[in-house]
Design an enzyme around this catalytic site. Structure first.
Site, mmCIF file in Angstrom:
data_model
loop_
_atom_site.group_PDB
_atom_site.id
_atom_site.type_symbol
_atom_site.label_atom_id
_atom_site.label_comp_id
_atom_site.label_asym_id
_atom_site.label_seq_id
_atom_site.Cartn_x
_atom_site.Cartn_y
_atom_site.Cartn_z
ATOM 1 N N GLU A 1 82.570 -31.294 -94.663
ATOM 2 C CA GLU A 1 83.393 -32.087 -95.903
ATOM 3 C C GLU A 1 85.010 -31.669 -95.861
ATOM 4 O OE1 GLU A 1 81.217 -29.358 -96.974
ATOM 5 O OE2 GLU A 1 79.602 -30.420 -96.617
ATOM 6 N N HIS B 1 81.373 -22.303 -96.550
ATOM 7 C CA HIS B 1 82.466 -23.022 -97.256
ATOM 8 C C HIS B 1 83.741 -22.267 -97.320
ATOM 9 C CE1 HIS B 1 79.751 -26.007 -99.396
ATOM 10 N NE2 HIS B 1 79.681 -26.288 -97.989
#
Length: 326
Positions: free
Chosen positions: A113, A44
Site C-alpha cells: 500500500e 508497516h
C-alpha cells in the site's frame, strides 16, 4: 499451520499499528502460553490512523519474538518486497528469522500500500506493482532455496546474491491474492495463499490452479470485552479504515488521508464488520466464515491495545477451546 487435518490453525495477530515493540514481544510470549498455533505480524511504516499510535520495525520485533518463544510459528502479514525493501534483502531477512526461529517462520508477501511504501520513492501504478511483485518472487524464491542468483529484470537488478545463513528447510512463502492474476502468482511461486476476506471463489481458483492441500491463511478482526458499547467505540476509533474498499486503501498516502476518507463511517457501520463485546459465539462466527470458505488457518486480530491481556486470558480459557471444535 493447522496441526491436524480438519482442524483450523488459529493465529494471534501482533498489530504493530496499535502496540509498541516491547509490548509486542510480551504479547507473543503470552499468546504462545495461551495455546495459539501461530503469530502474524503487520509490516508497516505508518499506522492506518493516528489514533492507533505505533508502528515499530516488524523485523526487529520478529527477531526478538523468535528468541523469546520456542513453539509458536511466525509469519509476516504482509511484507511488500517492491519499494521500501529490495527483494534480495527481504530474502536475507526471512532466512535469518528462519534460522533464529528454528524453522518456524513463513514469509507472506503482497503488492503493498502507498501508506507504507512511498517513504522511499514514488508509488507505482497498480499494473507496475504487480509486475514488480512477480519479479520480486523470482528473486526471493531461489535465494531462499539456496541458489546463487544473478537476475536482470525490468524493475530489479541482482548482479550476484547468495544467502549464507538459511534454515535447514527453506522458508515457506505465502502470497496475498484476490483474483485470477494474483492466484496464478501464488500457484507458480508460493507455498500458501493469503486472503483478507473469507472469499470461497479465491480458494476455488487456487485449488484449480494447483493449490489443493496447501495452506490458505485468513485474518479476522474482533473486539472482545465486557462492554459492547465500549468495544464499538474502540473499533470506530481505531479500525474504521477497514470499511474502505481495498482499491482506496492501497492508494492513500498517510494516516491523515485515512482519517479523511473514513470520516463518514459511523460506529454502527464498522461494528457490523467487527463483532464487539463478550458474546463468544459472535467471535467464533467471524472465524467460521473463513473455515466455511475453505481456509486452513485464521489469525484473530483483537482491536485495541489496552484489552490485549484480558483478551489473551479469555482466548486461553474460552475462545481457543471453542475454535478447536471447528
Amino acid at each position: 499451520m493447522a496441526e491436524e487435518v480438519g482442524m483450523v490453525g488459529v493465529g494471534y495477530a501482533l498489530m504493530c499499528e496499535q502496540t509498541g515493540p516491547k509490548e509486542l514481544v510480551e504479547q507473543a510470549i503470552r499468546a504462545e502460553q495461551a495455546g495459539f498455533d501461530y503469530l502474524t505480524i503487520s509490516d508497516h511504516y505508518y499506522p492506518w490512523l493516528e489514533s492507533q499510535g505505533h508502528s515499530p520495525y516488524a523485523w526487529s520485533v520478529l527477531g526478538a519474538v523468535a528468541h523469546a518463544t520456542s513453539r509458536i510459528k511466525l509469519m509476516t502479514y504482509i511484507t511488500c518486497p517492491i519499494r521500501r525493501y529490495h527483494p534480495a534483502v527481504v530474502a536475507q531477512k526471512a532466512a535469518t528469522i528462519g534460522v533464529l526461529s528454528d524453522g518456524r517462520f513463513t514469509l507472506s508477501l503482497g503488492a503493498g500500500e502507498n501508506l507504507n511504501e512511498h517513504v522511499v520513492g514514488a508509488w507505482p501504478h497498480v499494473h507496475q506493482r504487480h509486475e514488480m511483485l512477480e519479479e520480486a518472487l523470482q528473486i526471493i524464491r531461489p535465494l531462499l532455496d539456496g541458489d546463487n542468483l544473478s537476475y536482470s529484470g525490468n524493475h530489479f537488478e541482482v548482479p550476484e546474491a547468495y544467502l549464507w545463513d538459511r534454515p535447514e528447510t527453506p522458508v515457506p512463502i505465502a502470497v496475498a491474492a484476490s483474483g485470477p492474476h494474483s492466484v496464478a502468482l501464488v500457484s507458480e511461486y508460493a507455498d500458501a495463499l493469503v486472503c483478507d476476506n473469507p472469499d470461497a471463489a479465491v480458494v476455488r481458483m487456487y485449488d484449480e490452479a494447483g493449490g489443493t492441500g496447501k495452506p490458505r491463511y485468513g485474518q479476522a478482526a474482533i473486539c472482545y470485552g465486557p462492554d459492547p458499547d465500549a468495544c464499538r467505540k474502540t473499533v470506530h476509533d481505531q479500525w474504521r479504515w477497514a470499511a474502505l474498499n481495498w482499491t482506496v486503501k492501497a492508494e492513500l498516502p498517510g494516516p491523515e488521508s485515512f482519517v479523511s476518507a473514513s470520516q463518514h463511517i459511523r460506529p454502527e457501520d464498522i461494528s457490523q464488520l467487527v463483532p464487539c463485546g463478550p458474546d463468544l459465539e459472535a467471535h467464533v462466527a467471524s472465524v467460521q466464515k473463513f473455515v466455511d470458505a475453505g481456509f486452513t488457518d485464521v489469525a484473530v486480530v483483537q482491536v485495541g491495545v489496552e484489552s490485549q491481556p484480558m483478551f489473551l486470558d479469555w482466548a486461553e480459557d474460552e475462545l481457543l477451546p471453542r475454535l478447536r471444535e471447528l
